[in-house]
Design a protein around this motif. Structure first.
Motif, mmCIF file in Angstrom:
data_model
loop_
_atom_site.group_PDB
_atom_site.id
_atom_site.type_symbol
_atom_site.label_atom_id
_atom_site.label_comp_id
_atom_site.label_asym_id
_atom_site.label_seq_id
_atom_site.Cartn_x
_atom_site.Cartn_y
_atom_site.Cartn_z
ATOM 1 N N ASN A 1 0.829 -1.209 0.000
ATOM 2 C CA ASN A 1 0.000 0.000 0.000
ATOM 3 C C ASN A 1 0.865 1.262 0.000
ATOM 4 O O ASN A 1 0.575 2.230 -0.713
ATOM 5 C CB ASN A 1 -0.940 0.025 1.210
ATOM 6 N N ILE A 2 1.939 1.241 0.803
ATOM 7 C CA ILE A 2 2.871 2.377 0.831
ATOM 8 C C ILE A 2 3.554 2.518 -0.521
ATOM 9 O O ILE A 2 3.753 3.634 -1.027
ATOM 10 C CB ILE A 2 3.916 2.199 1.962
ATOM 11 N N LEU A 3 3.903 1.391 -1.127
ATOM 12 C CA LEU A 3 4.544 1.397 -2.448
ATOM 13 C C LEU A 3 3.617 1.992 -3.498
ATOM 14 O O LEU A 3 4.041 2.807 -4.330
ATOM 15 C CB LEU A 3 4.940 -0.032 -2.842
ATOM 16 N N TYR A 4 2.324 1.614 -3.451
ATOM 17 C CA TYR A 4 1.351 2.154 -4.400
ATOM 18 C C TYR A 4 1.155 3.656 -4.195
ATOM 19 O O TYR A 4 0.990 4.409 -5.161
ATOM 20 C CB TYR A 4 0.008 1.431 -4.262
ATOM 21 N N PHE A 5 1.179 4.090 -2.928
ATOM 22 C CA PHE A 5 1.061 5.526 -2.641
ATOM 23 C C PHE A 5 2.252 6.277 -3.222
ATOM 24 O O PHE A 5 2.091 7.344 -3.842
ATOM 25 C CB PHE A 5 0.971 5.765 -1.130
ATOM 26 N N GLN A 6 3.450 5.732 -3.016
ATOM 27 C CA GLN A 6 4.666 6.350 -3.555
ATOM 28 C C GLN A 6 4.606 6.427 -5.084
ATOM 29 O O GLN A 6 4.919 7.466 -5.674
ATOM 30 C CB GLN A 6 5.902 5.548 -3.124
ATOM 31 N N ALA A 7 4.171 5.315 -5.705
ATOM 32 C CA ALA A 7 4.064 5.268 -7.166
ATOM 33 C C ALA A 7 3.018 6.267 -7.667
ATOM 34 O O ALA A 7 3.237 6.955 -8.672
ATOM 35 C CB ALA A 7 3.707 3.854 -7.621
ATOM 36 N N GLY A 8 1.881 6.366 -6.960
ATOM 37 C CA GLY A 8 0.826 7.298 -7.358
ATOM 38 C C GLY A 8 1.276 8.746 -7.262
ATOM 39 O O GLY A 8 1.028 9.550 -8.174
ATOM 40 N N LEU A 9 1.969 9.082 -6.167
ATOM 41 C CA LEU A 9 2.500 10.436 -5.983
ATOM 42 C C LEU A 9 3.509 10.775 -7.073
ATOM 43 O O LEU A 9 3.455 11.861 -7.675
ATOM 44 C CB LEU A 9 3.146 10.557 -4.595
ATOM 45 N N GLY A 10 4.423 9.841 -7.318
ATOM 46 C CA GLY A 10 5.443 10.066 -8.341
ATOM 47 C C GLY A 10 4.849 10.198 -9.729
ATOM 48 O O GLY A 10 5.280 11.037 -10.526
ATOM 49 N N LEU A 11 3.846 9.375 -10.015
ATOM 50 C CA LEU A 11 3.205 9.405 -11.327
ATOM 51 C C LEU A 11 2.497 10.738 -11.558
ATOM 52 O O LEU A 11 2.631 11.352 -12.627
ATOM 53 C CB LEU A 11 2.217 8.245 -11.448
ATOM 54 N N LEU A 12 1.738 11.204 -10.557
ATOM 55 C CA LEU A 12 1.026 12.476 -10.690
ATOM 56 C C LEU A 12 1.990 13.657 -10.844
ATOM 57 O O LEU A 12 1.777 14.547 -11.675
ATOM 58 C CB LEU A 12 0.127 12.700 -9.466
ATOM 59 N N ALA A 13 3.070 13.650 -10.040
ATOM 60 C CA ALA A 13 4.051 14.744 -10.107
ATOM 61 C C ALA A 13 4.744 14.772 -11.467
ATOM 62 O O ALA A 13 4.959 15.844 -12.048
ATOM 63 C CB ALA A 13 5.082 14.576 -8.987
ATOM 64 N N ASN A 14 5.088 13.584 -11.989
ATOM 65 C CA ASN A 14 5.748 13.522 -13.297
ATOM 66 C C ASN A 14 4.810 13.917 -14.431
ATOM 67 O O ASN A 14 5.228 14.565 -15.395
ATOM 68 C CB ASN A 14 6.301 12.116 -13.537
ATOM 69 N N MET A 15 3.534 13.547 -14.326
ATOM 70 C CA MET A 15 2.563 13.929 -15.355
ATOM 71 C C MET A 15 2.368 15.442 -15.380
ATOM 72 O O MET A 15 2.287 16.054 -16.455
ATOM 73 C CB MET A 15 1.234 13.212 -15.112
ATOM 74 N N PHE A 16 2.321 16.053 -14.199
ATOM 75 C CA PHE A 16 2.206 17.511 -14.123
ATOM 76 C C PHE A 16 3.429 18.178 -14.749
ATOM 77 O O PHE A 16 3.303 19.128 -15.541
ATOM 78 C CB PHE A 16 2.063 17.964 -12.662
ATOM 79 N N LEU A 17 4.622 17.681 -14.413
ATOM 80 C CA LEU A 17 5.849 18.265 -14.942
ATOM 81 C C LEU A 17 5.958 18.070 -16.448
ATOM 82 O O LEU A 17 6.398 18.972 -17.173
ATOM 83 C CB LEU A 17 7.066 17.637 -14.245
ATOM 84 N N LEU A 18 5.522 16.907 -16.948
ATOM 85 C CA LEU A 18 5.567 16.648 -18.389
ATOM 86 C C LEU A 18 4.634 17.604 -19.138
ATOM 87 O O LEU A 18 5.005 18.141 -20.197
ATOM 88 C CB LEU A 18 5.178 15.194 -18.685
ATOM 89 N N LEU A 19 3.434 17.817 -18.606
ATOM 90 C CA LEU A 19 2.496 18.761 -19.229
ATOM 91 C C LEU A 19 3.084 20.171 -19.270
ATOM 92 O O LEU A 19 2.937 20.894 -20.269
ATOM 93 C CB LEU A 19 1.168 18.764 -18.465
ATOM 94 N N PHE A 20 3.754 20.541 -18.183
ATOM 95 C CA PHE A 20 4.385 21.860 -18.147
ATOM 96 C C PHE A 20 5.508 21.954 -19.178
ATOM 97 O O PHE A 20 5.628 22.971 -19.881
ATOM 98 C CB PHE A 20 4.931 22.147 -16.747
ATOM 99 N N CYS A 21 6.330 20.904 -19.284
ATOM 100 C CA CYS A 21 7.436 20.892 -20.254
ATOM 101 C C CYS A 21 6.902 20.981 -21.681
ATOM 102 O O CYS A 21 7.455 21.703 -22.515
ATOM 103 C CB CYS A 21 8.273 19.625 -20.090
ATOM 104 N N ILE A 22 5.812 20.255 -21.971
ATOM 105 C CA ILE A 22 5.194 20.304 -23.310
ATOM 106 C C ILE A 22 4.666 21.706 -23.584
ATOM 107 O O ILE A 22 4.832 22.247 -24.688
ATOM 108 C CB ILE A 22 4.059 19.265 -23.425
#
Length: 299
Positions: free
Chosen positions: A6-27
């Motif tokens: 569960n902690i691993l999924y939370f970490q993955a979810g946080l990382g995924l959302l942060a990277n998606m936000f940063l990718l949209l900004f970079c685009i």
């Protein structure tokens, strides 16, 4: 075990959302404004990290493959091959990030100064060859990964619930291990060398400023802040890499994987992709200004 997952999924979810936000900004920056060469590197690194989360967790892509009725062996090969390619790209692009920043802040009298004028061209070429290299060097995953069969005499090494590594000749195993280790050690050495070089430049610049202005506390320039951010990311990457290297090397050479060890390894693998976008978002003035404007509009 379930709490760790569960902690691993939370970490993955946080990382995924942060990277998606940063990718949209970079685009948005690349398409709408004049992008800095650094934006191209961060866009690539962010995309790679998103793919690492999608394949490394063996969750989302597995569901997609199952919904398409794709065979288990093809699913395993696709997931593990993509995961290996993305991990290779992560270390290569991080190394490129470190080298590029060293070139950016190098004084005009240094040997690196001649690369400043054509940085964008060099970056595009470097990214192309990095992708080509990693797509080729990770192709062993297509031959030595298969769906797990519950037969005791196959000598398969189970690495997920449905996938396993097939037995391989000790010479081939040693060759694969040596090649991948040599690549990674070389890239880590380059990162450490450029980091020491950048620290030396920052230290000399700070001493000169103090001497000229007799000020003990000077505000860092945007270039210095960017360099400090990249140094932080590189050092963090190197530490996480060696922890992961010790875990994966031990498991690979002993030909055994413990489920708990695998989860701990995924924590380590996800640490850098999770921290990178958070550090970038908190240190990039352009992103901070966009967030502030959005907040003021909402109020």
């Amino acid at each position: 075990m379930s709490s760790l997952e569960n902690i691993l999924y939370f970490q993955a979810g946080l990382g995924l959302l942060a990277n998606m936000f940063l990718l949209l900004f970079c685009i948005f920056i690349v398409l709408g404004h004049r992008p800095k060469p650094m934006d191209l590197i961060f866009a690539q690194l962010t995309f790679v990290h998103i793919m690492m989360f999608l394949t490394g967790g063996n969750i989302w892509l597995s569901d997609i493959f199952e919904s398409l009725n794709i065979k288990s062996d093809i699913k395993c090969k696709a997931i593990f091959y993509t995961s290996r390619v993305m991990r290779g790209l992560s270390i290569c692009i991080t190394c490129l990030l470190s080298v590029f920043q060293a070139v950016t802040i190098s004084p005009s009298t240094s040997l690196l100064a001649k690369f400043k004028q054509k940085r964008k061209k060099y970056i595009i070429n470097a990214l192309f060859y990095i992708w080509l290299f990693n797509l080729s060097v990770s192709s062993d995953m297509l031959f030595y990964v298969d769906s797990f069969t519950n037969v005791s005499d196959t000598k398969q090494m189970k690495v997920t619930k449905s996938c396993s590594l097939l037995p391989m000749n000790s010479i081939i195993r040693g060759l694969i291990y040596t090649l991948s280790t040599s690549r990674d050690v070389f890239l880590v050495a380059v990162m450490l060398t450029t980091s020491v070089y950048m620290l030396n430049i920052l230290h000399r610049h700070q001493r000169q400023c103090k001497h000229l202005h007799s000020i003990s506390h000077l505000r860092a320039s945007p270039e210095q802040k960017a360099t400090q951010t990249i140094l932080l990311l590189v050092v963090f990457f190197v530490v996480m890499y060696w922890v992961d290297f010790i875990i994966s090397s031990t498991s690979f050479l002993l030909w055994m994987y413990d489920p708990v060890v695998l989860i701990v390894q995924k924590f380590v693998i996800y640490a850098y992709p999770t921290i990178t976008p958070l550090v970038k978002i908190s240190s990039d003035k352009r992103i901070i200004n966009v967030l502030k404007s959005l907040q003021s509009k909402s109020h």
